[in-house]
Motif scaffolding. Structure first.
Motif, PDB file in Angstrom:
ATOM      1  N   ARG A  31      36.006  30.130  30.995  1.00 35.68           N
ATOM      2  CA  ARG A  31      34.623  30.308  31.439  1.00 35.68           C
ATOM      3  C   ARG A  31      34.019  31.634  30.992  1.00 35.68           C
ATOM      4  O   ARG A  31      32.808  31.790  30.969  1.00 35.68           O
ATOM      5  CB  ARG A  31      34.519  30.156  32.943  1.00 35.68           C
ATOM      6  CG  ARG A  31      35.263  31.202  33.714  1.00 35.68           C
ATOM      7  CD  ARG A  31      35.143  30.944  35.196  1.00 35.68           C
ATOM      8  NE  ARG A  31      36.186  31.673  35.900  1.00 35.68           N
ATOM      9  CZ  ARG A  31      36.102  32.023  37.148  1.00 35.68           C
ATOM     10  NH1 ARG A  31      35.051  31.696  37.847  1.00 35.68           N
ATOM     11  NH2 ARG A  31      37.078  32.676  37.706  1.00 35.68           N
ATOM     12  N   VAL A  32      34.855  32.605  30.604  1.00 36.35           N
ATOM     13  CA  VAL A  32      34.343  33.897  30.169  1.00 36.35           C
ATOM     14  C   VAL A  32      33.842  33.837  28.729  1.00 36.35           C
ATOM     15  O   VAL A  32      32.867  34.483  28.365  1.00 36.35           O
ATOM     16  CB  VAL A  32      35.431  34.996  30.316  1.00 36.35           C
ATOM     17  CG1 VAL A  32      34.947  36.318  29.776  1.00 36.35           C
ATOM     18  CG2 VAL A  32      35.844  35.119  31.765  1.00 36.35           C
ATOM     19  N   ALA A  80      40.114  37.959  26.188  1.00 41.43           N
ATOM     20  CA  ALA A  80      41.119  38.860  26.751  1.00 41.43           C
ATOM     21  C   ALA A  80      42.027  39.436  25.665  1.00 41.43           C
ATOM     22  O   ALA A  80      41.721  39.378  24.484  1.00 41.43           O
ATOM     23  CB  ALA A  80      41.932  38.120  27.803  1.00 41.43           C
ATOM     24  N   ALA A  81      43.146  39.963  26.082  1.00 44.11           N
ATOM     25  CA  ALA A  81      44.043  40.699  25.184  1.00 44.11           C
ATOM     26  C   ALA A  81      44.470  39.893  23.967  1.00 44.11           C
ATOM     27  O   ALA A  81      44.495  40.410  22.857  1.00 44.11           O
ATOM     28  CB  ALA A  81      45.269  41.177  25.951  1.00 44.11           C
ATOM     29  N   SER A  82      44.817  38.624  24.130  1.00 40.58           N
ATOM     30  CA  SER A  82      45.295  37.863  22.980  1.00 40.58           C
ATOM     31  C   SER A  82      44.214  37.702  21.925  1.00 40.58           C
ATOM     32  O   SER A  82      44.502  37.719  20.734  1.00 40.58           O
ATOM     33  CB  SER A  82      45.836  36.498  23.410  1.00 40.58           C
ATOM     34  OG  SER A  82      44.812  35.719  23.983  1.00 40.58           O
TER      35      SER A  82
END
Length: 104
Positions: free
Chosen positions: A12-13, A18-20
């Motif tokens: 949903r972001v 994120a990090a990956s």
């Protein structure tokens, strides 16, 4: 996928937030050594390799990884760093973070 079920993962972001996503999506075998998640990291690395083999994925590959420090100045400070394709940011140093035995 192994059972013939098609799946779609929706974050949903956004795509790779994120990090990956920021790290190019690679896996490291031993970066968590000595921590509570160290055994989980090793097992995850092993399972990713096995799943890629089972599914005959051509996108899975082992690779090398380096940390490159830049100063934003322009030309790299050493001939060794000339091979870094974005070295025009002023690459000043390189530190190996892993090889094909520990990075995928």
């Amino acid at each position: 996928s192994k059972r013939g079920v098609t799946s779609t993962i929706i974050d949903r972001v956004g795509t790779a937030p994120a990090a990956s996503g920021k790290a190019g999506g690679f896996l490291a075998l031993d970066w968590n050594e000595g921590t509570p998640v160290g055994p989980l990291s090793r097992k995850s690395f092993e399972l990713h390799a096995q799943l890629a083999k089972d599914l005959k994925l051509s996108s899975y590959r082992r690779m090398t990884c380096s940390a490159i420090a830049v100063d934003g100045g322009g030309k790299p400070l050493s001939k060794k760093l000339m091979a870094v394709e974005w070295a025009d940011l002023g690459a000043v140093s390189e530190r190996k973070m892993g090889g094909e035995d520990t990075i995928a």
